[in-house]
Every structure is written in C-alpha cells, then in structure tokens.
Design a protein around this motif. Sequence first.
Motif, PDB file in Angstrom:
ATOM      1  N   UNK A 153      -8.854   3.614   5.479  1.00 57.66           N
ATOM      2  CA  UNK A 153      -7.828   4.243   4.490  1.00 57.66           C
ATOM      3  C   UNK A 153      -8.828   3.695   3.311  1.00 57.66           C
ATOM      4  N   UNK A 154      -9.384   2.719   3.157  1.00 54.32           N
ATOM      5  CA  UNK A 154     -10.105   2.161   1.950  1.00 54.32           C
ATOM      6  C   UNK A 154     -11.167   3.081   1.656  1.00 54.32           C
ATOM      7  N   UNK A 155     -12.022   3.606   2.591  1.00 57.54           N
ATOM      8  CA  UNK A 155     -12.932   4.714   2.508  1.00 57.54           C
ATOM      9  C   UNK A 155     -12.304   6.031   1.732  1.00 57.54           C
ATOM     10  N   UNK A 156     -11.274   6.245   2.368  1.00 58.54           N
ATOM     11  CA  UNK A 156     -10.749   7.544   1.810  1.00 58.54           C
ATOM     12  C   UNK A 156     -10.338   7.368   0.457  1.00 58.54           C
ATOM     13  N   UNK A 157      -9.439   6.547  -0.142  1.00 62.28           N
ATOM     14  CA  UNK A 157      -9.362   6.167  -1.469  1.00 62.28           C
ATOM     15  C   UNK A 157     -10.456   5.908  -2.196  1.00 62.28           C
ATOM     16  N   UNK A 158     -11.461   5.085  -1.686  1.00 69.22           N
ATOM     17  CA  UNK A 158     -12.770   5.075  -2.528  1.00 69.22           C
ATOM     18  C   UNK A 158     -13.592   6.470  -2.871  1.00 69.22           C
TER      19      UNK A 158
ATOM     20  N   UNK B  88      -7.304  -2.044  -3.231  1.00 68.93           N
ATOM     21  CA  UNK B  88      -7.113  -3.491  -2.818  1.00 68.93           C
ATOM     22  C   UNK B  88      -6.333  -3.752  -1.753  1.00 68.93           C
ATOM     23  N   UNK B  89      -5.205  -3.204  -1.802  1.00 64.34           N
ATOM     24  CA  UNK B  89      -4.151  -3.378  -0.637  1.00 64.34           C
ATOM     25  C   UNK B  89      -4.805  -2.943   0.734  1.00 64.34           C
ATOM     26  N   UNK B  90      -5.483  -1.786   0.713  1.00 63.49           N
ATOM     27  CA  UNK B  90      -6.143  -1.040   1.921  1.00 63.49           C
ATOM     28  C   UNK B  90      -7.105  -2.468   2.560  1.00 63.49           C
ATOM     29  N   UNK B  91      -7.746  -2.737   1.467  1.00 63.64           N
ATOM     30  CA  UNK B  91      -8.784  -4.153   1.990  1.00 63.64           C
ATOM     31  C   UNK B  91      -8.113  -5.110   2.523  1.00 63.64           C
TER      32      UNK B  91
ATOM     33  N   UNK C  73       0.864  -1.184  -0.055  1.00 62.25           N
ATOM     34  CA  UNK C  73      -0.064   0.207  -0.037  1.00 62.25           C
ATOM     35  C   UNK C  73       0.876   1.253  -0.054  1.00 62.25           C
ATOM     36  N   UNK C  74       1.863   1.236   0.766  1.00 57.42           N
ATOM     37  CA  UNK C  74       2.891   2.403   0.720  1.00 57.42           C
ATOM     38  C   UNK C  74       3.279   2.441  -0.411  1.00 57.42           C
ATOM     39  N   UNK C  75       3.932   1.805  -1.229  1.00 52.60           N
ATOM     40  CA  UNK C  75       4.270   1.906  -2.521  1.00 52.60           C
ATOM     41  C   UNK C  75       3.522   2.667  -3.610  1.00 52.60           C
ATOM     42  N   UNK C  76       2.091   2.076  -3.607  1.00 48.13           N
ATOM     43  CA  UNK C  76       1.121   2.463  -4.343  1.00 48.13           C
ATOM     44  C   UNK C  76       0.874   4.090  -4.055  1.00 48.13           C
ATOM     45  N   UNK C  77       0.734   4.021  -2.832  1.00 54.20           N
ATOM     46  CA  UNK C  77       0.534   5.756  -2.289  1.00 54.20           C
ATOM     47  C   UNK C  77       1.785   6.592  -2.637  1.00 54.20           C
ATOM     48  N   UNK C  78       2.953   6.032  -2.744  1.00 54.12           N
ATOM     49  CA  UNK C  78       4.192   6.726  -3.152  1.00 54.12           C
ATOM     50  C   UNK C  78       4.003   7.120  -4.542  1.00 54.12           C
ATOM     51  N   UNK C  79       3.657   6.204  -5.091  1.00 53.44           N
ATOM     52  CA  UNK C  79       3.505   6.484  -6.847  1.00 53.44           C
ATOM     53  C   UNK C  79       2.261   7.371  -6.814  1.00 53.44           C
ATOM     54  N   UNK C  80       1.263   7.329  -6.086  1.00 51.22           N
ATOM     55  CA  UNK C  80       0.056   8.454  -6.448  1.00 51.22           C
ATOM     56  C   UNK C  80       0.708   9.853  -5.979  1.00 51.22           C
ATOM     57  N   UNK C  81       1.747   9.837  -5.170  1.00 48.05           N
ATOM     58  CA  UNK C  81       2.225  11.380  -4.696  1.00 48.05           C
ATOM     59  C   UNK C  81       2.713  12.060  -5.848  1.00 48.05           C
TER      60      UNK C  81
END
Length: 263
Positions: free
Chosen positions: A45-50, A35-38, A4-12
């Motif tokens: 975090x899943x709710x925030x991403x959604x 998917x990772x948050x779930x 999850x941290x890798x994907x969120x780092x990419x999103x940044x």
Amino acid sequence: GLALSFFEHGSSFLCQNHWNDDYDLSLELFDCSAKCAYAIGDHVRLGEISKQVLSGARSFGDKLNVLYHSVSSLFDASLMNEAIDKGFWVLSMLGINLPRPSSTDEILSLIEETRSTLRGLSDGALLNYKLMTDSTKIMAMKFLSRIEMSLVMTSCDFTPIVMLQMVKLSLEHGITPISAVGFVYFGSVLVSIGHIEEGYRYVKLAKKLVSQFDAKEVAGEVIAISTQAIGYIEPMQSAIEFHVLGHKSALEAGDIRNASINC
C-alpha cells in the motif's frame, strides 16, 4: 490500520482532478496515509500511495516525505543496498554529494578536521546552538540518519563520511533532534580509533540532545550506539542499564531493529 483507513476515507472525497484543485489537502492526506502504511508495515500500500504522490506532487520537496518512508521501508525489509542507493539519490537531488574516500588516511583527515572545528565549542554551546529551520536540510538529516544505519550493516568504510556530513550540516545550519545520531556515531568512531575521552564526550552530548528534544524517534539508536562507547569508561552494570532503557525507548517508538540491538 484504523488510522490509515480514516485518511483513505478522507481521500475518497477528493474530486477527480484533486491534485490541481485541492493540492495542499491532497498532499497532506496522501502523506499521512503513506506514514500510516509504513507504520503498519503495509509495504504494498505504501508503494501505491507513493506512486500517486510522486506523480502529483509539484516539487521535489513535496515528494520527500513519501521518499523517506520508501527508503525506510526498504531498510526494514533488509534491502540495505536498495535503501542506500535510493537514499544517496535523494541526497544528490538535494545538492548533497558525499565523497567516496580513497583511503583510511583520507577518512582520518576528515575526522581530524571535524575534531578541530568542534574543539572550540563547549557542550553548553552545542546544546544551546541555533536550531535548524530549513525543512530541506532537516529532511536531508533524516535521510542521512537512515542511510547511516544501513551502511553500518553493509559498508562500514563509508559510515564515517555520512556521520561527518550530519555533524557538518548541524554546525552550518543548526541543531535538530536527528543531530544526536550524527554526534553519537562521531563519538563512537573516535572511541574506536583511540580517542576514548573525546568520543565519550560526544556520545554523552548525543544523549543530552535526545533528552533535550525528547527525541523518541532516535532514542533507541542513540542509546544502542552510545552504550558501546560508554562501556570503555563506565562500569559494565551501567551499560546493561542503558541497553534496557534503549530497548524500552525503541519499542515505544516502534523501532524494532534498535530494540533488538539493545537486547
């Protein structure tokens, strides 16, 4: 949490207007993050991403992955009614409106229609049936599968309708790994109303579909439900062995609920 941290780092690294300028990349990154948050049970975090995906996605189809994880999250939190309501809403948006049967006779009539349709198809024909390729229908099958388990725990009288819809979609649009869930519940229902040999056929078919597709995601559930029906035909020792396998398969897929059911 590392993935999850890798994907969120990419999103940044996305620009401020990324839902317009880098739409495909944004959707993929946020879908993977959801998917990772779930997977790690981070429902907040899943709710925030959604919320970000639901706000930025250009089509309802592009929202389906996060909506599925949201429904699954509600299910895992034992918020069954909320999971069912949200799942039915998604299905209605996909054009699938399930009828609410008014009587047991109506349900039995619908079951008989499906039995009649399937009589003309051998196991070999079903195992070699055309594959489902419509991504929307595949997602509908996933939502139906999730709703089915929720209904088993809350409103069993509606369970056959969902199961029959899964079988219907499989016959009309092709087989998918999730079809195994529809067939195993269909077989289990047939056993429960006295069609033991016929029900046994479909639970065995469901297990063959799991093996054929290497469907680890649904293996625990299929084995749990099929073993209850298999117990009518095979020795109890076999049922115990199947539950051990189901427990192992469910744990490997991170399916804690069906791992517990198989205990």
